[in-house]
Enzyme design. Structure first.
Site, short mmCIF file in Angstrom:
data_model
loop_
_atom_site.label_atom_id
_atom_site.label_comp_id
_atom_site.label_asym_id
_atom_site.label_seq_id
_atom_site.Cartn_x
_atom_site.Cartn_y
_atom_site.Cartn_z
CE1 TYR A 224 7.30 1.88 -6.71
CE2 TYR A 224 5.57 2.99 -5.48
CZ TYR A 224 6.62 2.10 -5.54
OH TYR A 224 6.98 1.42 -4.41
CG HIS B 72 15.08 0.55 -3.53
ND1 HIS B 72 14.80 1.85 -3.15
CD2 HIS B 72 13.90 0.06 -3.97
CE1 HIS B 72 13.53 2.12 -3.35
NE2 HIS B 72 12.94 1.04 -3.86
C1 M3P Z 1 8.71 0.04 -2.27
C2 M3P Z 1 9.67 0.69 -1.38
C3 M3P Z 1 5.45 -3.50 -3.23
C4 M3P Z 1 6.07 -2.49 -2.40
C5 M3P Z 1 6.93 -1.56 -2.77
C6 M3P Z 1 7.66 -0.73 -1.84
C7 M3P Z 1 5.86 -3.74 -4.61
O1 M3P Z 1 8.91 0.24 -3.53
O2 M3P Z 1 10.57 1.34 -1.91
O3 M3P Z 1 9.57 0.56 -0.16
O4 M3P Z 1 4.60 -4.20 -2.80
FE FE Z 2 10.85 0.89 -4.03
#
Ligand code: M3P
Ligand code: FE
Length: 304
Positions: free
Chosen positions: A252, A149
């Site tokens: 991440y 995604h």
């Molecule tokens: C994800 C996910 C933010 C949340 C990120 C969540 C940027 O990456 O894969 O559910 O607030």
């Molecule tokens: Fe994500």
């Protein structure tokens, strides 16, 4: 009928050589084509021509490609996007190596989204006759199997959610809301198939990339990815941890240009009868990092 999945992420990187090293040797993607200074890469369990394109010069997204089920979908989506008021152009076979005719839409968030059905089939690394469960010649680095995604930023999440819902038929799996009456949309996680999300966006600068994610099998694979990042000095943002939102497991990290990547495992199944989950801002840290319940402000502020 409809959008099938995220097909490709076309990225800018400051230095093509160091990013090629990251995507090929650390993540384990294969280079399938190089043309006009762009490198086209594919993960081992993907079947279509490519899923990541690297282009030297800057950082962030050039565009996202989503594959649709039939050529007729392109006519329907062109009509609906035009009625919505979005800028839509036809794209031609060869604009992207291996990809046929399609649509190029400028989203309300100013990102470029390409929709296509026709794409060269290369097949995955294990084939479709009595396949091995993974390539027996081995994998490089993590050996990511496939893209999962993207998460982008937009000044107007309500408008972008309306676009994905009304034009492209996506549904929200989870929404993050704030404000005194919890009616301010801060983020939305939307799906087109049965994953918890195929695209997500949070409130922020127009046209930016927060991250794109690869799928891996499980928590053990995530921990092993962390080992490989440590061996190779890849900067980690956070994780391994659990997401409250999507219930996925996450890690991440950054590519050499500073674009954020994620390795994602797990998550529940959705579908047309899935009922949207809501998170409130007072629980946002848990929503994003359920394990540690705290967020580094840079996680929200650093985008490319
Ligand atoms: C994800 C996910 C933010 C949340 C990120 C969540 C940027 O990456 O894969 O559910 O607030
Ligand atoms: Fe994500």
């Amino acid at each position: 009928m409809g959008v099938i999945r995220l097909g490709y992420v076309h990225l800018r990187v400051t230095d093509l050589d160091s990013s090629t090293e990251h995507y090929r040797n650390t993540l384990g993607m294969d280079a399938v084509a190089e043309e006009d200074g762009r490198l086209y890469l594919k993960s081992w369990d993907e079947h279509d021509h490519h899923s990541v394109v690297l282009e030297e010069g800057g950082v962030g997204l050039v565009k996202l490609g989503y594959k649709v089920a039939t050529p007729e979908d392109l006519d329907e989506f062109e009509h609906r996007a035009t009625v919505f008021g979005a800028r839509v152009q036809r794209m031609s076979k060869g604009d992207n190596v291996g990809v046929g005719d399609g649509l190029r839409i400028t989203l309300p968030s100013e990102h470029t989204l390409e929709l296509y059905n026709d794409v060269e089939y290369l097949g995955n690394a294990t084939g479709s006759w009595n396949p091995d469960p993974w390539p027996r010649e081995g994998l490089r680095g993590i050996g990511v199997p496939r893209l999962d995604h993207t998460l982008i930023t937009t000044a107007d999440p309500i408008l972008l959610e309306r676009f994905f819902s009304e034009v492209l038929g996506f549904r929200a799996a989870e929404r993050l809301v704030g404000g005194p009456d919890n009616d301010d949309l801060v983020g939305s996680w939307m799906f087109c198939g049965e994953q918890p999300h195929d695209i997500a966006f949070v409130k922020g600068e127009q046209g930016k990339l927060h991250h794109f994610a690869y799928h891996v099998d499980d928590w053990t694979s995530l921990l092993r990815a962390g080992d490989i990042f440590s061996m190779r000095d890849v900067p980690i943002d956070f994780g391994p941890a659990r997401h409250g939102i999507t219930r996925g497991e996450t890690l991440y990290f950054f590519d050499p240009a500073g674009n954020r990547n994620e390795i994602f495992a797990g998550g529940y199944r959705t579908g047309p009868d899935f009922r949207t989950i809501t998170w409130t801002m007072d629980k946002a840290a848990q929503g994003i990092n359920y394990t540690h319940r705290e967020l580094d402000p840079d996680f929200l502020n650093v985008v490319t």
